[in-house]
Design a protein around this motif. Structure first.
Motif, PDB file in Angstrom:
ATOM      1  N   GLY A 197      68.311  61.345  -4.059  1.00 22.66           N
ATOM      2  CA  GLY A 197      67.673  60.201  -4.819  1.00 22.66           C
ATOM      3  C   GLY A 197      68.641  59.568  -5.886  1.00 22.66           C
ATOM      4  N   ILE A 198      68.492  58.450  -6.097  1.00 15.45           N
ATOM      5  CA  ILE A 198      69.408  57.849  -7.237  1.00 15.45           C
ATOM      6  C   ILE A 198      68.367  57.874  -8.520  1.00 15.45           C
ATOM      7  CG2 ILE A 198      70.838  56.000  -8.326  1.00 15.45           C
ATOM      8  CD1 ILE A 198      71.175  55.174  -5.052  1.00 15.45           C
ATOM      9  N   ARG A 199      68.579  58.932  -9.325  1.00 15.86           N
ATOM     10  CA  ARG A 199      67.714  58.876 -10.459  1.00 15.86           C
ATOM     11  C   ARG A 199      68.158  57.838 -11.600  1.00 15.86           C
ATOM     12  NH1 ARG A 199      67.949  64.897 -12.298  1.00 15.86           N
ATOM     13  NH2 ARG A 199      70.247  64.342 -12.491  1.00 15.86           N
ATOM     14  N   GLN A 200      67.019  57.384 -12.292  1.00 21.03           N
ATOM     15  CA  GLN A 200      67.244  56.282 -13.371  1.00 21.03           C
ATOM     16  C   GLN A 200      66.857  57.042 -14.648  1.00 21.03           C
ATOM     17  OE1 GLN A 200      66.220  52.312 -12.600  1.00 21.03           O
ATOM     18  NE2 GLN A 200      65.843  52.764 -10.471  1.00 21.03           N
ATOM     19  N   ARG A 201      67.641  56.624 -16.015  1.00 22.45           N
ATOM     20  CA  ARG A 201      67.046  57.320 -17.171  1.00 22.45           C
ATOM     21  C   ARG A 201      66.960  56.219 -17.962  1.00 22.45           C
ATOM     22  NH1 ARG A 201      68.047  62.183 -18.851  1.00 22.45           N
ATOM     23  NH2 ARG A 201      69.803  62.571 -17.490  1.00 22.45           N
ATOM     24  N   PHE A 202      65.619  56.297 -18.753  1.00 23.14           N
ATOM     25  CA  PHE A 202      65.392  55.364 -19.860  1.00 23.14           C
ATOM     26  C   PHE A 202      66.057  55.278 -21.121  1.00 23.14           C
ATOM     27  CE2 PHE A 202      60.942  56.086 -17.612  1.00 23.14           C
ATOM     28  CZ  PHE A 202      60.723  54.748 -17.268  1.00 23.14           C
ATOM     29  N   ALA A 203      65.951  54.105 -21.634  1.00 20.99           N
ATOM     30  CA  ALA A 203      66.918  54.268 -23.064  1.00 20.99           C
ATOM     31  C   ALA A 203      66.458  55.423 -23.885  1.00 20.99           C
ATOM     32  CB  ALA A 203      66.435  52.931 -23.767  1.00 20.99           C
ATOM     33  N   SER A 204      65.211  55.881 -23.730  1.00 19.62           N
ATOM     34  CA  SER A 204      64.607  57.145 -24.647  1.00 19.62           C
ATOM     35  C   SER A 204      65.530  58.382 -24.308  1.00 19.62           C
ATOM     36  CB  SER A 204      63.090  57.277 -24.776  1.00 19.62           C
ATOM     37  OG  SER A 204      62.668  57.497 -23.271  1.00 19.62           O
ATOM     38  N   GLY A 205      65.914  58.389 -23.151  1.00 18.26           N
ATOM     39  CA  GLY A 205      66.661  59.588 -22.646  1.00 18.26           C
ATOM     40  C   GLY A 205      65.762  60.373 -21.428  1.00 18.26           C
ATOM     41  N   ALA A 206      64.559  59.543 -21.188  1.00 21.54           N
ATOM     42  CA  ALA A 206      63.592  60.392 -20.388  1.00 21.54           C
ATOM     43  C   ALA A 206      64.255  60.046 -18.907  1.00 21.54           C
ATOM     44  CB  ALA A 206      62.095  60.299 -20.428  1.00 21.54           C
ATOM     45  N   LEU A 207      63.854  60.672 -17.894  1.00 23.11           N
ATOM     46  CA  LEU A 207      64.221  60.352 -16.617  1.00 23.11           C
ATOM     47  C   LEU A 207      63.015  59.610 -15.937  1.00 23.11           C
ATOM     48  CD1 LEU A 207      66.099  63.382 -14.858  1.00 23.11           C
ATOM     49  CD2 LEU A 207      66.852  61.131 -15.271  1.00 23.11           C
ATOM     50  N   PHE A 208      63.055  58.470 -14.979  1.00 19.61           N
ATOM     51  CA  PHE A 208      62.030  57.702 -14.315  1.00 19.61           C
ATOM     52  C   PHE A 208      61.679  58.515 -13.277  1.00 19.61           C
ATOM     53  CE2 PHE A 208      61.372  53.664 -11.905  1.00 19.61           C
ATOM     54  CZ  PHE A 208      59.953  53.443 -12.747  1.00 19.61           C
ATOM     55  N   GLU A 209      60.135  58.605 -13.199  1.00 20.03           N
ATOM     56  CA  GLU A 209      59.671  59.406 -11.879  1.00 20.03           C
ATOM     57  C   GLU A 209      59.314  58.135 -10.959  1.00 20.03           C
ATOM     58  OE1 GLU A 209      57.228  63.522 -12.944  1.00 20.03           O
ATOM     59  OE2 GLU A 209      56.458  61.682 -14.110  1.00 20.03           O
ATOM     60  N   TRP A 210      59.343  58.322  -9.926  1.00 20.07           N
ATOM     61  CA  TRP A 210      58.813  57.607  -8.894  1.00 20.07           C
ATOM     62  C   TRP A 210      57.251  57.755  -8.536  1.00 20.07           C
ATOM     63  CZ3 TRP A 210      62.959  58.088  -4.385  1.00 20.07           C
ATOM     64  CH2 TRP A 210      64.156  57.842  -5.097  1.00 20.07           C
ATOM     65  N   GLU A 211      56.566  56.559  -8.662  1.00 14.22           N
ATOM     66  CA  GLU A 211      55.242  56.749  -8.410  1.00 14.22           C
ATOM     67  C   GLU A 211      54.665  56.069  -7.369  1.00 14.22           C
ATOM     68  OE1 GLU A 211      51.927  54.471 -10.982  1.00 14.22           O
ATOM     69  OE2 GLU A 211      52.770  55.807 -12.238  1.00 14.22           O
ATOM     70  N   PHE A 212      53.650  56.900  -6.559  1.00 12.42           N
ATOM     71  CA  PHE A 212      53.096  56.428  -5.466  1.00 12.42           C
ATOM     72  C   PHE A 212      51.485  56.349  -5.569  1.00 12.42           C
ATOM     73  CE2 PHE A 212      57.154  58.297  -4.715  1.00 12.42           C
ATOM     74  CZ  PHE A 212      57.782  57.343  -3.775  1.00 12.42           C
ATOM     75  N   GLN A 213      50.913  55.718  -4.619  1.00 13.77           N
ATOM     76  CA  GLN A 213      49.353  55.625  -4.512  1.00 13.77           C
ATOM     77  C   GLN A 213      49.058  55.564  -3.187  1.00 13.77           C
ATOM     78  OE1 GLN A 213      47.904  52.557  -7.108  1.00 13.77           O
ATOM     79  NE2 GLN A 213      48.574  53.402  -8.925  1.00 13.77           N
ATOM     80  N   GLN A 214      47.824  56.165  -2.930  1.00 13.94           N
ATOM     81  CA  GLN A 214      47.003  55.990  -1.635  1.00 13.94           C
ATOM     82  C   GLN A 214      45.826  56.711  -1.765  1.00 13.94           C
ATOM     83  OE1 GLN A 214      47.999  58.568   1.770  1.00 13.94           O
ATOM     84  NE2 GLN A 214      48.341  56.302   2.800  1.00 13.94           N
ATOM     85  N   GLY A 215      44.665  56.038  -1.280  1.00 12.40           N
ATOM     86  CA  GLY A 215      43.224  56.409  -1.571  1.00 12.40           C
ATOM     87  C   GLY A 215      42.907  56.507  -3.063  1.00 12.40           C
ATOM     88  N   GLY A 216      43.523  55.631  -3.981  1.00 14.42           N
ATOM     89  CA  GLY A 216      43.039  55.868  -5.209  1.00 14.42           C
ATOM     90  C   GLY A 216      43.449  56.930  -6.026  1.00 14.42           C
ATOM     91  N   GLU A 217      44.548  57.540  -5.471  1.00 15.69           N
ATOM     92  CA  GLU A 217      45.123  58.959  -5.944  1.00 15.69           C
ATOM     93  C   GLU A 217      46.595  58.698  -6.334  1.00 15.69           C
ATOM     94  OE1 GLU A 217      45.925  63.361  -4.568  1.00 15.69           O
ATOM     95  OE2 GLU A 217      43.904  62.702  -4.235  1.00 15.69           O
ATOM     96  N   THR A 218      47.115  58.985  -7.317  1.00 13.76           N
ATOM     97  CA  THR A 218      48.491  58.633  -7.828  1.00 13.76           C
ATOM     98  C   THR A 218      49.276  59.941  -7.828  1.00 13.76           C
ATOM     99  OG1 THR A 218      47.875  56.919  -9.387  1.00 13.76           O
ATOM    100  CG2 THR A 218      50.076  58.085  -9.822  1.00 13.76           C
ATOM    101  N   GLN A 219      50.430  59.762  -7.087  1.00 11.76           N
ATOM    102  CA  GLN A 219      51.350  61.130  -6.955  1.00 11.76           C
ATOM    103  C   GLN A 219      52.596  60.601  -7.530  1.00 11.76           C
ATOM    104  OE1 GLN A 219      51.541  62.734  -2.962  1.00 11.76           O
ATOM    105  NE2 GLN A 219      49.793  61.493  -2.354  1.00 11.76           N
ATOM    106  N   ARG A 220      53.096  61.524  -8.288  1.00 10.54           N
ATOM    107  CA  ARG A 220      54.742  61.242  -8.758  1.00 10.54           C
ATOM    108  C   ARG A 220      55.760  62.212  -8.066  1.00 10.54           C
ATOM    109  NH1 ARG A 220      50.745  60.230 -12.749  1.00 10.54           N
ATOM    110  NH2 ARG A 220      51.316  58.145 -13.944  1.00 10.54           N
TER     111      ARG A 220
END
Length: 304
Positions: A197-220
């Motif tokens: 996976g090609i990761r992305q880093r915010f200006a704050s230094g934190a890495l960007f988590e990929w977010e997904f949803q199904q059935g009202g439930e959020t997965q990262r």
């Protein structure tokens, strides 16, 4: 009254005498009597404690002190006049609305949607100096000297007035078909670990988590791969070269997806996204140039 503070009215009278030159001509232009004008200049000289004009029966000319004061006054009053013009749209002149407008916008949003809006604004208000600054950091736009900013709805600072700029923007996972074919099709977000996976880093230094949803439930999901970038456009370009999967705005990848150069994975898990909004400190603080942008956004922004 502060006797050390300059009296702008008296200084403007001095400039009129210097430019005329002479009391009689200046008084005629100003609608005053020569004696009243002369008395006003004498009061200015008395406050300064030195002569500003050398008078004779035939001519009037500035002293060295008068020259210095007039030179500084012309520059200062010119700046004041220009600032006043920026703030008074009723005295616009041939260029229409004038002034300056500074906007803080995330880089990805600037690439996705700002160009048409800014071009329309420039065509409508060519007298405004419009400056777009791209930065993914969550700035304090007031402290940083911006008139307004653009952010996604969930990242708007408190206490700001916001106006929708776009329909919701959805994130999708994309990769080259030949890369995707190297492993079994994923059935859930955690299966994406089969690919780099090609990761992305915010200006704050934190890495960007990929977010997904199904059935009202959020997965990262935190991707793992050798490449980390700080810009979505770079992530997309790297995905097109086969460096790995990228998590980007669907609109950014739409052309490559339509051409078959990229393929979308787990579209049923992709969250619906949030809208992009223009925000600013308050309606009373909006300059004429910003009010014109707000009006344009209300006219042209697409609705969900």
């Amino acid at each position: 009254m502060n006797t050390h503070a300059p009296d702008l009215g008296q200084i403007r009278l001095l400039l009129a005498v210097a430019d005329a030159p002479g009391f009689r001509r200046a008084a005629l232009q100003l609608g005053l009597s020569p004696s009243a004008l002369s008395q006003a200049i004498k009061r200015l000289e008395a406050r300064l404690g030195q002569p500003l004009l050398l008078r004779s029966t035939r001519s009037v000319r500035l002293t060295e002190a008068g020259e210095r004061l007039c030179t500084a006054a012309r520059e200062a009053l010119g700046q004041l006049d220009r600032a006043w013009q920026d703030l008074t749209p009723t005295a616009l002149g041939p260029a229409g609305l004038q002034g300056r407008l500074r906007l803080s916008v995330p880089r990805s949003v600037a690439r996705l949607m700002m160009a048409p809006l800014l071009a329309a604004y420039c065509r409508r208000h060519p007298g405004v100096q419009l400056e777009l600054c791209t930065d993914d950091a969550l700035l304090d736009i007031v402290a940083a000297g911006f008139d307004a900013g653009v952010r996604f709805s969930e990242r708007l600072p408190r206490g700001m007035v916001a106006l929708p700029l776009s329909a919701p923007q959805r994130f999708v996972v994309v990769g080259r078909p030949d890369l995707i074919a190297m492993a079994a099709p994923p059935r859930q977000p955690q299966d994406l670990a089969r690919w780099p996976g090609i990761r992305q880093r915010f200006a704050s230094g934190a890495l960007f988590e990929w977010e997904f949803q199904q059935g009202g439930e959020t997965q990262r999901f935190m991707p793992a791969g050798p490449l980390t970038v700080d810009d979505q456009a770079v992530a997309l370009a790297a995905a097109l070269e086969g460096a790995g999967l990228a998590y980007v705005y669907e609109r950014l990848a739409s052309e490559a997806l339509a051409q078959g150069r990229l393929q979308c994975l787990l579209p049923e898990y992709c969250p619906p996204g949030t809208a992009v909004e223009l925000y600013y400190p308050g309606r009373r603080q909006a300059s004429p140039a910003l009010r014109a942008l707000i009006e344009l956004v209300r006219e042209t922004a697409p609705r969900s």
